[in-house]
Design a protein around this motif. Structure first.
Motif, PDB file in Angstrom:
ATOM      1  N   ASP A  83      27.606  37.004  74.882  1.00  0.00           N
ATOM      2  CA  ASP A  83      26.584  37.382  73.907  1.00  0.00           C
ATOM      3  C   ASP A  83      25.265  36.659  74.156  1.00  0.00           C
ATOM      4  OD1 ASP A  83      29.360  36.945  72.879  1.00  0.00           O
ATOM      5  OD2 ASP A  83      28.678  38.301  71.316  1.00  0.00           O
ATOM      6  N   TYR A  84      25.360  35.360  74.395  1.00  0.00           N
ATOM      7  CA  TYR A  84      24.162  34.543  74.563  1.00  0.00           C
ATOM      8  C   TYR A  84      23.294  35.052  75.714  1.00  0.00           C
ATOM      9  CZ  TYR A  84      21.461  30.495  76.184  1.00  0.00           C
ATOM     10  OH  TYR A  84      20.464  29.673  76.626  1.00  0.00           O
ATOM     11  N   SER A  85      23.913  35.362  76.847  1.00  0.00           N
ATOM     12  CA  SER A  85      23.148  35.840  78.004  1.00  0.00           C
ATOM     13  C   SER A  85      22.546  37.216  77.744  1.00  0.00           C
ATOM     14  CB  SER A  85      24.049  35.900  79.240  1.00  0.00           C
ATOM     15  OG  SER A  85      24.486  34.615  79.603  1.00  0.00           O
ATOM     16  N   THR A  88      19.678  37.057  75.035  1.00  0.00           N
ATOM     17  CA  THR A  88      18.503  36.405  75.608  1.00  0.00           C
ATOM     18  C   THR A  88      17.769  37.332  76.556  1.00  0.00           C
ATOM     19  OG1 THR A  88      19.603  34.246  75.432  1.00  0.00           O
ATOM     20  CG2 THR A  88      17.698  34.390  76.892  1.00  0.00           C
ATOM     21  N   GLY A  96      18.286  34.683  71.376  1.00  0.00           N
ATOM     22  CA  GLY A  96      19.353  34.055  72.146  1.00  0.00           C
ATOM     23  C   GLY A  96      19.620  32.642  71.682  1.00  0.00           C
ATOM     24  N   LEU A  99      21.588  32.631  68.391  1.00  0.00           N
ATOM     25  CA  LEU A  99      23.009  32.904  68.613  1.00  0.00           C
ATOM     26  C   LEU A  99      23.705  31.672  69.175  1.00  0.00           C
ATOM     27  CD1 LEU A  99      24.405  36.241  69.870  1.00  0.00           C
ATOM     28  CD2 LEU A  99      25.387  34.129  70.727  1.00  0.00           C
ATOM     29  N   LEU A 100      23.057  30.996  70.132  1.00  0.00           N
ATOM     30  CA  LEU A 100      23.614  29.767  70.703  1.00  0.00           C
ATOM     31  C   LEU A 100      23.719  28.681  69.637  1.00  0.00           C
ATOM     32  CD1 LEU A 100      24.394  28.097  73.269  1.00  0.00           C
ATOM     33  CD2 LEU A 100      21.970  27.499  73.440  1.00  0.00           C
ATOM     34  N   LEU A 317      29.832  26.615  76.877  1.00  0.00           N
ATOM     35  CA  LEU A 317      28.673  27.280  76.292  1.00  0.00           C
ATOM     36  C   LEU A 317      27.526  26.288  76.075  1.00  0.00           C
ATOM     37  CD1 LEU A 317      27.507  29.910  75.150  1.00  0.00           C
ATOM     38  CD2 LEU A 317      28.460  29.275  72.928  1.00  0.00           C
ATOM     39  N   GLY A 321      23.812  26.602  77.757  1.00  0.00           N
ATOM     40  CA  GLY A 321      22.592  26.583  76.960  1.00  0.00           C
ATOM     41  C   GLY A 321      21.656  25.452  77.358  1.00  0.00           C
ATOM     42  N   HIS A 326      17.693  25.448  76.419  1.00  0.00           N
ATOM     43  CA  HIS A 326      17.771  25.706  74.983  1.00  0.00           C
ATOM     44  C   HIS A 326      18.452  24.582  74.216  1.00  0.00           C
ATOM     45  CE1 HIS A 326      17.184  30.361  75.238  1.00  0.00           C
ATOM     46  NE2 HIS A 326      16.067  29.682  75.408  1.00  0.00           N
ATOM     47  N   SER A 375      26.973  38.089  65.205  1.00  0.00           N
ATOM     48  CA  SER A 375      26.570  38.001  66.621  1.00  0.00           C
ATOM     49  C   SER A 375      27.029  39.229  67.396  1.00  0.00           C
ATOM     50  CB  SER A 375      27.131  36.727  67.249  1.00  0.00           C
ATOM     51  OG  SER A 375      28.544  36.744  67.280  1.00  0.00           O
ATOM     52  N   THR A 379      24.450  41.872  69.338  1.00  0.00           N
ATOM     53  CA  THR A 379      24.639  42.143  70.770  1.00  0.00           C
ATOM     54  C   THR A 379      24.772  43.635  71.032  1.00  0.00           C
ATOM     55  OG1 THR A 379      25.772  40.015  70.978  1.00  0.00           O
ATOM     56  CG2 THR A 379      26.035  41.583  72.796  1.00  0.00           C
TER      57      THR A 379
END
Length: 490
Positions: A83-85, A88, A96, A99-100, A317, A321, A326, A375, A379
């Motif tokens: 999700d993070y990638s 973002t 992003g 979410l992180l 994760l 990040g 981040h 999240s 996404t």
């Protein structure tokens, strides 16, 4: 500053945890300790046996829709990080980061806290057969478990992966035993609670809000269906293996979860299940006689392995990040000899121990499941946005538009009624997520900070390196340039 340099070592982000990912790996990751935790919460909110079983089946179907959307994203944006990638890449750094931020502060620590509390409840329940285990005892044992597994993960990646492999057996043994014994009970005619006339008896009329909360409880058990997207770069032939894992694993997991709940109701009344603090232990005491000790041991092994797996994933994760700038760069460092992300593991451990003292298991599940679904929805909304903005982008897998639209409709209804039914629990999660907005603009977006801030961050980073004996991982052995203040605070 002897330790503030880039050091050649194994790159933590390329630890081969999923190089040979298969359907079995995906299946094993979804089936976790949640099936020993969520049945009570699902039944409590659903209000009847029949409706709770429908929630379990539909929950698997919703996961299948979401998984197909993630499969398209996984091969369209072939980056590890899930999700993070994707968020973002599609929506930019702020979304992003939020979410992180929520994952690091809420999702992973809360999930770890729930599993650790379940571990301690199942270990202590046989010692307190006529009452609930003391509050302090469960929290103390859960904390000891978290600290021990953090130490293991800090000491050796190999030890952590071996624990995961060994303790997976406990999970499979417990589920197989429950299902087999339950089916034997049904064959003997013990299925009164499953008769349609009884199964749909409600103590009070169910509301849409309570059904939404039942789905949140079930979703905790299904969490993990997006696991392969966190390591897409390491999956062999993702165009072929991602859909295969989805089409085989999720129906199989749904079947196992449904059969497990049917087995519970073959020997326990709804009232007995709701009164139990450790459902599988109560099940074993009623049916296994002198062998009832097998059940708490099996579930304890399962939850112990689950804690270990989530610690490994959450630290990964944090590491990703921090590597993207981040999070503080200290979290992107690994131990000089053991190649383990000690600072990231310590952050995850500390956050989990704090959350252990906040609330009970089922409130924590609603808390983390709400943020999880939030999240997921953002996404999948990104998938639709990407279809509109970049229609000519190469998509090796392209799902029908009805799939993400159907998921988002369900997502909006679920989150809306969950927020209405539990405004404090769900609203608190949203508030914590939004606190990341000023953090992002001050910590990430603001580049021209005063020099004293750079000096403070550099000093903290340097002290952290000395205490944890960590350095930046680097694949190129020729790079030994010093750590600059700007890199410490990008």
């Amino acid at each position: 500053k002897c330790m503030c340099f880039k050091q050649n070592s194994k790159h933590f982000n390329h630890v081969p945890v999923a190089q040979n990912s298969t359907v079995f790996d995906f299946y094993g990751n979804i089936i976790g300790s949640g099936i020993f935790i969520s049945p009570k919460g699902v039944l409590e909110h659903a209000g009847s046996v029949g409706l709770s079983l429908i929630v379990w089946v539909c929950g698997g179907g919703i996961c299948a829709l979401g998984s197909m959307c993630y499969a398209e994203l996984g091969v369209t944006i072939p980056k590890s990080g899930g999700d993070y990638s994707y968020v973002t890449e599609i929506f930019g750094g702020l979304v992003g980061f939020l979410l992180l931020w929520s994952a690091v502060l809420i999702m992973y620590p809360t999930t770890l806290a729930v599993i650790a509390l379940t571990f301690s409840n199942y270990v202590l329940q046989p010692l307190f057969q006529n009452c609930l285990p003391p509050f302090i005892a469960t929290r103390l044992l859960a904390t000891i478990c978290i600290l021990f597994l953090t130490w293991v993960n800090c000491s050796s990646v190999r030890w952590a992966t071996r624990i995961q492999d060994v303790f997976t057996v406990g999970k499979l043994l417990a589920l197989a035993l429950i299902i087999v014994v339950g089916l034997v009970q049904i064959c003997r005619g013990h299925y009164d609670a499953l008769r349609p006339s009884v199964a749909f008896e409600f103590s009070e009329d169910p509301s849409v809000g309570q059904i939404a909360l039942a789905f949140l409880q079930a979703s905790f058990a299904y969490s993990g269906w997006n696991f392969l997207n966190y390591v897409t770069e390491e999956v062999v032939e993702p165009r072929k293996n991602l859909p295969r894992a989805i089409y085989i694993s999720i129906p199989l997991v749904t079947l196992v979860y449904t059969l497990t709940n049917i087995a519970y109701f073959s020997s326990m009344s709804p009232q007995e299940l709701l009164a139990s603090n450790a459902v599988a232990v109560t099940f074993g005491e009623k049916l296994l006689g002198m062998f009832s000790w097998v059940m708490p041991i099996s579930v304890a092994l399962s939850t112990f392995g689950g804690i270990n797996g989530y610690l490994f994933t959450s630290s990964r994760l944090c590491f990703s990040g921090a590597r993207e700038g981040h999070l503080p760069y200290l979290l992107a460092m690994i131990h000089l000899k053991n190649c383990t992300p000690i600072p990231a593991l310590l952050v995850c451990c500390t956050a989990t121990i704090v959350i252990l003292c906040i609330g009970d298991t089922h409130n924590l599940i609603n808390y983390v499941s709400f943020i999880n679904y939030l999240s997921y929805g953002v996404t999948i909304a990104g998938l639709l946005y990407l279809r509109k903005k970049r229609p000519n982008l190469t998509r090796p897998i392209k799902v029908n538009m009805l799939i993400p639209i159907s998921y988002l409709i369900f997502w909006a209804v679920l989150l809306g009624f969950s927020l209405y039914s539990e405004p404090v629990v769900c609203g608190l999660g949203m508030v914590i997520m939004l606190t990341g907005v000023p953090i992002y603009f001050v910590g990430v977006q603001w580049k021209d900070k005063p020099k004293w801030i750079y000096k403070v961050v550099e000093r903290v980073t340097y002290r952290g390196q000395k205490v944890c004996y960590v350095v930046f991982p680097q694949e190129d052995p020729s790079e030994t340039e010093p750590l600059t203040a700007s890199k410490a605070t990008d």
